[in-house]
Design an enzyme around this catalytic site. Structure first.
Site, short mmCIF file in Angstrom:
data_model
loop_
_atom_site.label_atom_id
_atom_site.label_comp_id
_atom_site.label_asym_id
_atom_site.label_seq_id
_atom_site.Cartn_x
_atom_site.Cartn_y
_atom_site.Cartn_z
N SER A 101 17.43 -2.03 -20.67
CA SER A 101 18.87 -3.37 -20.72
C SER A 101 18.36 -4.61 -19.34
O SER A 101 17.77 -4.33 -19.06
CB SER A 101 19.58 -2.50 -19.90
N1 SAH Z 1 19.08 2.84 -19.41
C1 SAH Z 1 17.56 3.03 -19.87
C2 SAH Z 1 17.45 2.18 -20.90
C3 SAH Z 1 17.60 2.78 -22.16
S1 SAH Z 1 16.62 2.29 -23.53
C4 SAH Z 1 17.09 2.13 -18.62
O1 SAH Z 1 17.62 1.66 -17.48
O2 SAH Z 1 16.07 1.68 -18.74
C5 SAH Z 1 18.05 4.06 -24.61
C6 SAH Z 1 17.42 5.20 -24.72
O3 SAH Z 1 18.42 6.31 -24.68
C7 SAH Z 1 16.35 5.54 -25.38
O4 SAH Z 1 15.30 5.67 -24.02
C8 SAH Z 1 16.30 6.39 -26.38
O5 SAH Z 1 14.91 7.14 -26.13
C9 SAH Z 1 17.29 7.18 -25.13
N2 SAH Z 1 18.00 8.05 -26.55
C10 SAH Z 1 18.18 7.71 -27.52
N3 SAH Z 1 19.06 8.40 -28.34
C11 SAH Z 1 18.89 9.20 -27.16
C12 SAH Z 1 19.75 11.10 -27.12
N4 SAH Z 1 19.95 11.67 -28.76
N5 SAH Z 1 19.42 11.91 -26.06
C13 SAH Z 1 18.72 11.06 -24.77
N6 SAH Z 1 18.44 9.90 -25.30
C14 SAH Z 1 18.32 9.26 -26.26
#
Ligand code: SAH
Length: 213
Positions: free
Chosen positions: A60
């Site tokens: 993000s």
């Molecule tokens: N917080 C992260 C950015 C998140 S991007 C950082 O600091 O880099 C969103 C993330 O959510 C992705 O890695 C994606 O794979 C994950 N995601 C999406 N659906 C999910 C689910 N049902 N359970 C766990 N992770 C999930």
């Protein structure tokens, strides 16, 4: 290579955009974002932009990380659940502001890489978990705070269940990528109180963990 000056400029930019909590700014200053982005993008690590990471996901934008962190209103005693570990950057920032972070990711590749980065930074109050974030993490529930870093249509029921009374969740909600809003959900004695905070763009909260990666 990103320079120390780039990092100072980022903090100044976050201040200008309204991030005021010195503890949050300090936590952002403490975590080297260049460690969490692909080497190809390390020159841009301290620009206030989202960047691609493995598995088609994104780290993000620093402003959004700072804003969500500030809205969580963390106390040093808090136990926090993060859904969507991604690079591990948000979890690293949180680790400086609360007692313990549990972070759930559906891709093993991302979870492993995040764990290595956190170990390299000697952050030892973050537990990374491979699983489906829609289900939360019942073994450690309830949580004082829950932060979801992928967008859903509605807040997952399991996560609302796993939030403490008096607790707070920050989650992007919305039907399409162009219509998402960051929402604060407070669990009060009168029930759940939703406060929309900011238009945002997150990758979707997908159902199920990735079985083969
Ligand atoms: N917080 C992260 C950015 C998140 S991007 C950082 O600091 O880099 C969103 C993330 O959510 C992705 O890695 C994606 O794979 C994950 N995601 C999406 N659906 C999910 C689910 N049902 N359970 C766990 N992770 C999930």
């Amino acid at each position: 290579m990103a320079s120390a000056q780039d990092q100072v400029n980022l903090i100044m930019q976050l201040r200008r955009r309204g991030i005021r909590d010195p503890k949050v700014l300090r936590a952002i200053e403490t975590v080297p974002r260049e460690l969490f982005v692909d080497e190809a993008f390390s020159d841009h690590a301290y620009q206030d932009i989202a960047l691609p990471i493995e598995c088609g996901q994104t780290i993000s934008q620093p402003f959004v990380v700072a804003f969500m962190t500030e809205k969580l209103a963390l106390e040093p005693t808090h136990k926090v659940l993060e859904i969507g570990t991604g690079s591990g950057y948000q979890a690293a920032v949180l680790s400086h502001l609360c007692r313990r972070v549990y972070t759930v990711e559906r891709w093993r590749e991302l979870q492993k890489a995040a764990e290595l980065r956190l170990a390299e930074l000697k952050i030892n109050n973050v537990t990374t978990i491979i699983g489906d974030g829609w289900l939360g993490w019942p073994p450690q529930a309830p949580f004082d705070r829950i932060i979801v870093t992928a967008a859903a249509l509605d807040a997952p029921a399991a996560l609302l269940d796993q939030l403490k009374d008096g607790g707070r969740m920050i989650i992007p909600l919305g039907e399409t990528r162009d219509s998402q809003s960051l929402v604060q959900i407070d669990k009060t004695e009168e029930g759940l109180v939703e406060t929309p905070l900011l238009p945002v763009r997150f990758v979707p909260l997908v159902h199920g963990r990735v079985k083969r990666d």
